[in-house]
Design a protein around this motif. Structure first.
Motif, PDB file in Angstrom:
ATOM      1  N   ARG A   1       0.857  -1.207  -0.030  1.00 33.55           N
ATOM      2  CA  ARG A   1      -0.063  -0.048   0.014  1.00 33.55           C
ATOM      3  C   ARG A   1       0.623   1.201  -0.082  1.00 33.55           C
ATOM      4  O   ARG A   1       1.807   1.488   0.843  1.00 33.55           O
ATOM      5  CB  ARG A   1      -0.937   0.047   1.196  1.00 33.55           C
ATOM      6  CG  ARG A   1      -1.882   1.109   1.376  1.00 33.55           C
ATOM      7  CD  ARG A   1      -3.036   0.767   0.094  1.00 33.55           C
ATOM      8  NE  ARG A   1      -4.077   1.671   0.183  1.00 33.55           N
ATOM      9  CZ  ARG A   1      -5.211   1.532   0.697  1.00 33.55           C
ATOM     10  NH1 ARG A   1      -5.621   0.565   1.534  1.00 33.55           N
ATOM     11  NH2 ARG A   1      -6.184   2.556   0.631  1.00 33.55           N
ATOM     12  N   VAL A   2       0.435   2.282  -1.056  1.00 24.09           N
ATOM     13  CA  VAL A   2       1.443   3.360  -1.121  1.00 24.09           C
ATOM     14  C   VAL A   2       0.582   4.333  -1.479  1.00 24.09           C
ATOM     15  O   VAL A   2       0.168   4.719  -2.466  1.00 24.09           O
ATOM     16  CB  VAL A   2       2.587   3.177  -2.321  1.00 24.09           C
ATOM     17  CG1 VAL A   2       3.360   4.581  -2.308  1.00 24.09           C
ATOM     18  CG2 VAL A   2       3.399   2.000  -2.118  1.00 24.09           C
ATOM     19  N   GLY A   3       0.290   5.392  -0.400  1.00 22.28           N
ATOM     20  CA  GLY A   3      -0.559   6.184  -0.318  1.00 22.28           C
ATOM     21  C   GLY A   3      -2.121   5.599  -0.510  1.00 22.28           C
ATOM     22  O   GLY A   3      -2.403   4.461   0.331  1.00 22.28           O
ATOM     23  N   GLY A   4      -2.531   6.091  -1.554  1.00 22.07           N
ATOM     24  CA  GLY A   4      -4.089   5.429  -1.790  1.00 22.07           C
ATOM     25  C   GLY A   4      -3.823   4.488  -2.991  1.00 22.07           C
ATOM     26  O   GLY A   4      -4.825   4.099  -3.456  1.00 22.07           O
ATOM     27  N   ARG A   5      -2.705   3.941  -3.371  1.00 22.56           N
ATOM     28  CA  ARG A   5      -2.723   2.712  -4.444  1.00 22.56           C
ATOM     29  C   ARG A   5      -2.028   1.535  -3.879  1.00 22.56           C
ATOM     30  O   ARG A   5      -1.494   1.605  -2.636  1.00 22.56           O
ATOM     31  CB  ARG A   5      -1.750   3.416  -5.432  1.00 22.56           C
ATOM     32  CG  ARG A   5      -2.068   4.707  -6.188  1.00 22.56           C
ATOM     33  CD  ARG A   5      -1.230   4.914  -7.540  1.00 22.56           C
ATOM     34  NE  ARG A   5       0.248   4.858  -6.915  1.00 22.56           N
ATOM     35  CZ  ARG A   5       1.119   4.685  -8.241  1.00 22.56           C
ATOM     36  NH1 ARG A   5       1.063   4.697  -9.218  1.00 22.56           N
ATOM     37  NH2 ARG A   5       2.446   4.800  -7.500  1.00 22.56           N
ATOM     38  N   TYR A   6      -2.231   0.409  -4.637  1.00 19.17           N
ATOM     39  CA  TYR A   6      -1.618  -0.761  -4.232  1.00 19.17           C
ATOM     40  C   TYR A   6      -0.593  -0.898  -5.466  1.00 19.17           C
ATOM     41  O   TYR A   6      -0.611  -0.672  -6.671  1.00 19.17           O
ATOM     42  CB  TYR A   6      -2.714  -1.959  -4.323  1.00 19.17           C
ATOM     43  CG  TYR A   6      -3.478  -1.900  -3.349  1.00 19.17           C
ATOM     44  CD1 TYR A   6      -3.144  -2.498  -2.146  1.00 19.17           C
ATOM     45  CD2 TYR A   6      -4.761  -1.393  -3.347  1.00 19.17           C
ATOM     46  CE1 TYR A   6      -3.875  -2.794  -0.853  1.00 19.17           C
ATOM     47  CE2 TYR A   6      -5.528  -1.692  -2.213  1.00 19.17           C
ATOM     48  CZ  TYR A   6      -5.042  -2.133  -0.982  1.00 19.17           C
ATOM     49  OH  TYR A   6      -5.796  -2.168   0.148  1.00 19.17           O
ATOM     50  N   VAL A   7       0.679  -1.347  -5.023  1.00 24.19           N
ATOM     51  CA  VAL A   7       1.928  -1.716  -6.048  1.00 24.19           C
ATOM     52  C   VAL A   7       2.384  -3.134  -5.738  1.00 24.19           C
ATOM     53  O   VAL A   7       2.278  -3.536  -4.491  1.00 24.19           O
ATOM     54  CB  VAL A   7       3.020  -0.558  -5.427  1.00 24.19           C
ATOM     55  CG1 VAL A   7       4.333  -1.053  -6.401  1.00 24.19           C
ATOM     56  CG2 VAL A   7       2.400   0.926  -5.603  1.00 24.19           C
ATOM     57  N   HIS A   8       2.418  -3.721  -6.907  1.00 17.43           N
ATOM     58  CA  HIS A   8       3.152  -4.966  -6.799  1.00 17.43           C
ATOM     59  C   HIS A   8       4.491  -4.878  -7.115  1.00 17.43           C
ATOM     60  O   HIS A   8       5.005  -3.950  -8.048  1.00 17.43           O
ATOM     61  CB  HIS A   8       2.521  -6.063  -7.892  1.00 17.43           C
ATOM     62  CG  HIS A   8       3.275  -7.381  -8.415  1.00 17.43           C
ATOM     63  ND1 HIS A   8       3.079  -8.357  -7.532  1.00 17.43           N
ATOM     64  CD2 HIS A   8       4.243  -7.461  -9.296  1.00 17.43           C
ATOM     65  CE1 HIS A   8       3.982  -9.362  -8.139  1.00 17.43           C
ATOM     66  NE2 HIS A   8       4.646  -8.876  -9.200  1.00 17.43           N
ATOM     67  N   THR A   9       5.476  -5.440  -6.243  1.00 20.94           N
ATOM     68  CA  THR A   9       7.046  -5.413  -6.424  1.00 20.94           C
ATOM     69  C   THR A   9       7.486  -6.731  -6.445  1.00 20.94           C
ATOM     70  O   THR A   9       7.000  -7.704  -5.777  1.00 20.94           O
ATOM     71  CB  THR A   9       7.607  -4.447  -5.299  1.00 20.94           C
ATOM     72  OG1 THR A   9       7.397  -5.058  -4.139  1.00 20.94           O
ATOM     73  CG2 THR A   9       7.037  -2.978  -5.360  1.00 20.94           C
TER      74      THR A   9
END
Length: 623
Positions: free
Chosen positions: A500-508
């Protein structure tokens, strides 16, 4: 002289590795914890015994230095002798105070974990140490000659030490001419008399400080100062008498159980025959050294003794394996190596060079290097701790020769096929299939053997997702004989599939860049050691992301270098997004010169960009 101790197989591939430190460099001389002076004289006798008188003087400069000399231990074989001729404490501004007899303790040293070793140990404990205290002690030591040896070989290894040397002088003498070879001895002056019966070694300039701090746990100094002194330069001169004794032992008839094992394997193809004999040794013999018989030296026990005991050290198990292979029609010879991550260069091919015994075998036209002390066997594969180094091989006529064990070509490390379907709160249902190669499969087998399948399954589940739930694995039980490929199928819930980065979801997939980040920190923090990452290998990941909208276009990234190649391709798919990442590490060692080169710096930046491009924004339904 080493007694060929056992070294465990490489650490589990799933064990957490220590992160690189924040700083690394030669430690400044102003931070040295000890100031020291060293002087000693060693004489090599006609019987190959060695007598040394050595004096050490240390002044404590910091509290860390106090800890370094809080107790001085010296271990020696039961048939050697040690006498403390002088031991004094000098406090600032005071006269020397002899060490009380109660502060000098001699006892039997503890046995190693896997063997019997009758050694004595003398310890000196200096009282009331503080910054400014000076300790001085003189030892007179006599080391008995090695049984069956006709030559002597001495190694002066001047590894980095936390001591600021104010003076260093070593003198060696012998009743016959000596030869010497040095490596990285620029700071020292080495002189020999015309008759080669006296050699002196002194520092060219003092004070001299050679110490490193905060190097990587994977870092090694492969060119430390080292001087070797011997009575010969030829391999045969040193090891010929031992080769003769090995062949006398091998000439005996096989004991009953070993003979039965050979008979049971007859008719098998050569690779399966070798695997069967290796399994027999694993199941019927254990590694346990018995070095109490000082007259034995480096000579193995007789074949029937080894069978009767059911245990032996590396030379015992190696000679028994040679005998069994020969009886089965496989060409086999004993070989001596230095086992471990790093094998020092051979300066003199003497008795102090090897520390381990293995077997050289010819199997269907290929050379196999076999180590019967390992807890697993990978057919046709040389274990990393004996790759890329020299070996002293004994033939059936008693002749010695040097061979070089090659570095294994890159093979499959892991081949991962993974499907992730995202759900609420960044979790994902995961289906994965992993084919692991020879070394990873070996580590899994060792894990099953040493810790049990349940513990190994838990570790494997964490490798699929650090935080997981409902993890179920399908895999074969680990076995002593490791297959060429080993498959694991897994289903689980990854509780943190998305970040969770701010209001976004990120796949890493940040772990794919761990090596690049380590190398970048190496350059930034001024590390100096060479880095060892193990046998070259290929890692491949094919990943499908579903259950969410991935905000990414097709991508392509590539790294080409003498050390590591990377290919990354990704594209949108009907289900979401798919990408394939493949990394080929072509070397085991990364030298300091390579890592700090411009070409390596470019590879780091390209590799980091490839991994960074896999930072994919994901929009979940209803979010």
């Amino acid at each position: 002289m080493p007694v060929f101790p056992h070294t465990p197989i490489l650490a589990f591939f799933l064990a957490a590795t220590a992160s690189l430190p924040a700083h690394a460099a030669r430690q400044p001389i102003a931070e040295a914890p000890l100031s020291g002076e060293t002087e000693f004289h060693c004489h090599f006798g006609q019987d190959n015994s060695t007598e040394c008188v050595s004096t050490y003087r240390y002044t404590i400069l910091t509290l860390a230095g106090r800890d370094l000399v809080s107790r001085i231990d010296r271990s020696y074989a039961e048939n050697d002798t040690l006498k403390v001729e002088r031991a004094e404490l000098i406090q600032p501004g005071e006269k020397p105070l002899p060490l009380a007899a109660t502060q000098i303790d001699t006892r039997m040293a503890p046995n190693p974990d896997q063997g019997f070793l009758r050694q004595k140990q003398t310890s000196l404990a200096f009282p009331n140490l503080r910054v400014g205290s000076t300790i001085v002690y003189t030892l007179r030591e006599r080391f008995a000659g090695i049984p069956s040896a006709t030559q002597f070989h001495y190694v002066l290894d001047l590894q980095p030490r936390a001591v600021r040397q104010e003076r260093f002088r070593a003198e060696f003498s012998a009743d016959r001419p000596m030869v010497w070879r040095g490596q990285a001895m620029d700071a020292y002056r080495v002189e020999a008399t015309p008759d080669a019966r006296r050699i002196t070694v002194e520092l060219k300039a003092t004070p001299y400080y050679y110490a490193y701090v905060n190097e990587s746990d994977q870092g090694y100094l492969r060119q430390s100062p080292r001087l070797e002194i011997g009575s010969a330069v030829a391999l045969q001169d040193y090891f010929g008498p031992f080769a003769k004794r090995y062949n006398e032992i091998l000439a005996a008839a096989l004991p009953p159980n070993a003979a039965a094992a050979v008979t049971a394997q007859r008719g098998q193809p050569a690779p399966k025959l070798v695997a069967g004999l290796m399994r027999h040794l694993h199941e019927h013999y254990r590694y346990l050294g018995d070095w109490r018989s000082s007259e034995r030296g480096q000579i193995p026990f007789a074949l029937d003794e080894i069978e009767r005991r059911g245990y032996g050290d590396c030379k015992d198990l190696a000679v028994l394996l040679v005998a069994m292979l020969r009886a089965a029609g496989i060409e086999a010879e004993p070989a001596l190596v230095t086992r471990g991550t790093m094998a020092p260069d051979v300066l003199l091919p003497g008795l102090a060079a090897p520390n381990h015994a293995i077997v050289r075998a010819r199997v269907e036209g290929a050379t196999w290097w076999l180590d019967p002390t390992n807890p697993v066997f990978v057919p046709g594969f040389t274990m990393p701790d004996i790759q890329q180094r020299w070996a002293f091989v004994m033939d059936s006529q008693g002749s010695m020769r040097r061979e070089d064990i090659a570095l294994e070509a890159p093979g499959a490390g892991v081949v991962v096929t993974r499907h992730e379907r995202f759900g609420q709160d960044g979790q994902a249902q995961v289906r994965a299939s992993v084919e692991v190669g020879r070394m990873v499969a070996a580590q899994i087998s060792v894990g099953d053997l040493q810790n049990g399948a349940t513990a190994m399954d838990q570790a494997l589940c964490r490798s699929f997702a650090a935080e997981n739930r409902d993890c179920r694995l399908q895999r074969a039980a680990g076995d002593f004989v490791v297959p060429a490929a080993y498959r694991i199928d897994a289903t689980l819930v990854d509780l943190r599939a998305l970040e969770r980065v701010g209001g976004r979801y990120v796949h890493t997939q940040s772990h794919l860049g761990d090596d690049w980040e380590s190398f970048a920190r190496y350059r930034q923090t001024g590390q100096l050691a060479d880095i060892y990452l193990g046998t070259p290998e290929i890692s491949s990941y094919e990943v499908t992301l579903a259950g969410g909208q991935v905000d990414a276009r097709a991508l392509h990234c590539q790294v080409r270098s003498p050390w590591i190649d990377v290919d990354l391709d990704g594209k949108p798919a009907n289900s979401g997004y798919q990408y394939r990442y493949r990394s080929v590490r072509k070397v085991s060692w990364f030298s300091h010169a390579d890592i700090v080169s411009e070409a390596f710096g470019q590879a780091i930046e390209q590799g980091r960009q490839c991994v960074e491009s896999l930072r994919l924004a994901v929009k979940l339904p209803g979010k």
